[in-house]
Design a protein around this motif. Structure first.
Motif, short mmCIF file in Angstrom:
data_model
loop_
_atom_site.label_atom_id
_atom_site.label_comp_id
_atom_site.label_asym_id
_atom_site.label_seq_id
_atom_site.Cartn_x
_atom_site.Cartn_y
_atom_site.Cartn_z
N LYS A 27 45.20 45.59 43.70
CA LYS A 27 45.99 46.59 42.97
C LYS A 27 45.88 46.28 41.50
O LYS A 27 46.28 45.20 41.04
CB LYS A 27 47.46 46.52 43.42
N ARG A 28 45.31 47.20 40.74
CA ARG A 28 45.13 46.99 39.31
C ARG A 28 46.43 47.24 38.56
O ARG A 28 47.40 47.74 39.12
CB ARG A 28 44.02 47.91 38.78
N GLU A 29 46.43 46.89 37.27
CA GLU A 29 47.64 47.03 36.46
C GLU A 29 48.12 48.47 36.37
O GLU A 29 49.31 48.72 36.21
CB GLU A 29 47.40 46.46 35.06
N ASP A 30 47.18 49.42 36.47
CA ASP A 30 47.58 50.83 36.39
C ASP A 30 48.10 51.36 37.72
O ASP A 30 48.42 52.55 37.85
CB ASP A 30 46.41 51.70 35.89
N GLY A 31 48.16 50.48 38.73
CA GLY A 31 48.69 50.88 40.04
C GLY A 31 47.65 51.38 41.01
O GLY A 31 47.94 51.56 42.19
N LYS A 32 46.41 51.60 40.55
CA LYS A 32 45.35 52.07 41.44
C LYS A 32 44.93 50.95 42.39
O LYS A 32 44.83 49.79 42.00
CB LYS A 32 44.13 52.55 40.65
N ILE A 33 44.65 51.33 43.63
CA ILE A 33 44.23 50.39 44.66
C ILE A 33 42.72 50.48 44.85
O ILE A 33 42.18 51.57 45.04
CB ILE A 33 44.92 50.68 46.01
N PHE A 34 42.05 49.33 44.79
CA PHE A 34 40.61 49.24 45.03
C PHE A 34 40.39 48.31 46.21
O PHE A 34 41.14 47.34 46.39
CB PHE A 34 39.90 48.70 43.79
N GLY A 129 29.82 37.97 40.74
CA GLY A 129 30.31 38.48 39.47
C GLY A 129 30.44 39.99 39.46
O GLY A 129 31.27 40.56 38.74
N LYS A 130 29.63 40.66 40.27
CA LYS A 130 29.67 42.12 40.35
C LYS A 130 30.91 42.61 41.09
O LYS A 130 31.55 43.57 40.68
CB LYS A 130 28.41 42.64 41.05
N LEU A 131 31.23 41.94 42.19
CA LEU A 131 32.34 42.43 43.01
C LEU A 131 33.68 42.27 42.30
O LEU A 131 34.58 43.10 42.47
CB LEU A 131 32.35 41.76 44.38
N THR A 132 33.82 41.21 41.50
CA THR A 132 35.09 41.05 40.78
C THR A 132 35.25 42.14 39.73
O THR A 132 36.35 42.68 39.54
CB THR A 132 35.21 39.65 40.12
N LYS A 133 34.16 42.49 39.06
CA LYS A 133 34.22 43.59 38.08
C LYS A 133 34.53 44.91 38.78
O LYS A 133 35.31 45.72 38.30
CB LYS A 133 32.90 43.69 37.32
N ALA A 134 33.87 45.14 39.92
CA ALA A 134 34.06 46.39 40.66
C ALA A 134 35.49 46.57 41.13
O ALA A 134 36.07 47.65 41.00
CB ALA A 134 33.10 46.44 41.86
N LEU A 135 36.09 45.50 41.64
CA LEU A 135 37.44 45.60 42.18
C LEU A 135 38.52 45.44 41.11
O LEU A 135 39.66 45.84 41.31
CB LEU A 135 37.66 44.55 43.27
N GLY A 136 38.15 44.80 39.98
CA GLY A 136 39.13 44.56 38.93
C GLY A 136 39.82 43.21 39.06
O GLY A 136 40.92 43.01 38.55
N ILE A 137 39.16 42.27 39.72
CA ILE A 137 39.71 40.91 39.87
C ILE A 137 39.40 40.13 38.60
O ILE A 137 38.27 40.12 38.12
CB ILE A 137 39.09 40.21 41.09
N THR A 138 40.42 39.47 38.05
CA THR A 138 40.26 38.70 36.81
C THR A 138 40.85 37.31 36.97
O THR A 138 41.47 36.99 37.99
CB THR A 138 40.95 39.39 35.62
N LYS A 139 40.73 36.51 35.92
CA LYS A 139 41.30 35.15 35.94
C LYS A 139 42.81 35.19 36.12
O LYS A 139 43.42 34.20 36.54
CB LYS A 139 40.93 34.39 34.67
N ASN A 140 43.44 36.33 35.81
CA ASN A 140 44.88 36.47 36.04
C ASN A 140 45.25 36.45 37.52
O ASN A 140 46.41 36.29 37.88
CB ASN A 140 45.42 37.76 35.41
N ASP A 141 44.24 36.63 38.38
CA ASP A 141 44.47 36.59 39.82
C ASP A 141 44.32 35.17 40.39
O ASP A 141 44.53 34.96 41.58
CB ASP A 141 43.50 37.54 40.54
N ASN A 142 43.98 34.22 39.54
CA ASN A 142 43.83 32.84 40.00
C ASN A 142 45.17 32.27 40.47
O ASN A 142 46.20 32.45 39.82
CB ASN A 142 43.28 31.97 38.87
N GLY A 143 45.15 31.60 41.61
CA GLY A 143 46.35 30.93 42.11
C GLY A 143 47.36 31.83 42.79
O GLY A 143 48.48 31.40 43.08
N LYS A 144 46.98 33.06 43.09
CA LYS A 144 47.91 33.97 43.77
C LYS A 144 47.90 33.72 45.28
O LYS A 144 46.86 33.46 45.88
CB LYS A 144 47.57 35.43 43.47
N ASP A 145 49.08 33.82 45.87
CA ASP A 145 49.23 33.67 47.31
C ASP A 145 48.79 34.98 47.96
O ASP A 145 49.44 36.02 47.78
CB ASP A 145 50.69 33.36 47.64
#
Length: 196
Positions: A27-34, A129-145
């Motif tokens: 779920k990206r910051e804008d609320g969209k689900i990828f 590296g491509k899939l994280t860009k595509a889905l919107g996964i960033t370093k801010n997702d590190n350590g999430k349960d």
């Protein structure tokens, strides 16, 4: 259905194979689900694996998350530009992880294609590296349960993987004999795989 903690409390090779066919939801910051179906993974077996960030129980600020109980995200930067998404597995203080190397785009695929600016559909997310860009996964997702948070998780929709290819991992020549371990797994004949 979101994967439960128990799924992750096994070794990286076992969890890695079983992650094939499962779905990463972001779920990206804008609320969209990828989302994307996992097509390719690599297992990193921790303290005894020369290719692992936690080889010989190396414990740094970056690797600390690997010492959690299974079911946490481990996102790190490579080459100073590509974020890689890993799943921490096994028990607490047994620092194993599974690197997700490829996904097949599902929800909001059209947006991913537009954002990634690629000519071929397979190039949207056929690499870590491509899939994280595509889905919107960033370093801010590190350590999430991955079990309890609402930003990123992995779910099972019942999809059955018929054929799994087992081969050596990519880009780990430094790992000497461990570079030859067949700990990379991908879905046979799926186009969203980094390297056949």
């Amino acid at each position: 259905m979101k994967l439960k903690r128990e799924f992750y409390l096994r070794d990286a090779v076992s969890v890695g194979k079983d992650l094939l066919g499962k779905i990463i939801v972001k779920k990206r910051e804008d609320g969209k689900i990828f989302s994307g179906r996992i097509t390719e993974v690599e297992a990193y077996m921790g303290r005894d694996d020369k290719a692992s960030h936690s080889y010989k129980n190396r414990r740094t600020k970056r690797t600390e998350v690997m010492y959690n109980i299974g079911g946490y995200s481990y996102v790190f930067l490579i080459y100073g530009m590509y974020e890689c998404f890993n799943v921490v597995v096994s028990l607490e203080n047994d620092p194993q992880a599974v690197l997700i190397r490829g996904v097949e785009p599902l929800k909001n695929k059209e947006i991913m294609l537009k954002e990634r600016k690629v000519k071929k559909e397979k190039d949207i997310s056929n690499g870590p590296g491509k899939l994280t860009k595509a889905l919107g996964i960033t370093k801010n997702d590190n350590g999430k349960d991955l079990i309890s948070n609402e930003d990123i998780w992995i779910e099972d929709d019942g999809y059955k993987v018929e054929n799994i290819i087992e081969t050596t991992r990519i880009g780990i020549d430094y790992a000497e004999e461990d570079a030859l371990k067949p700990w990379r797994f991908y879905i046979k004949e799926n186009i969203f795989v980094s390297k056949k």
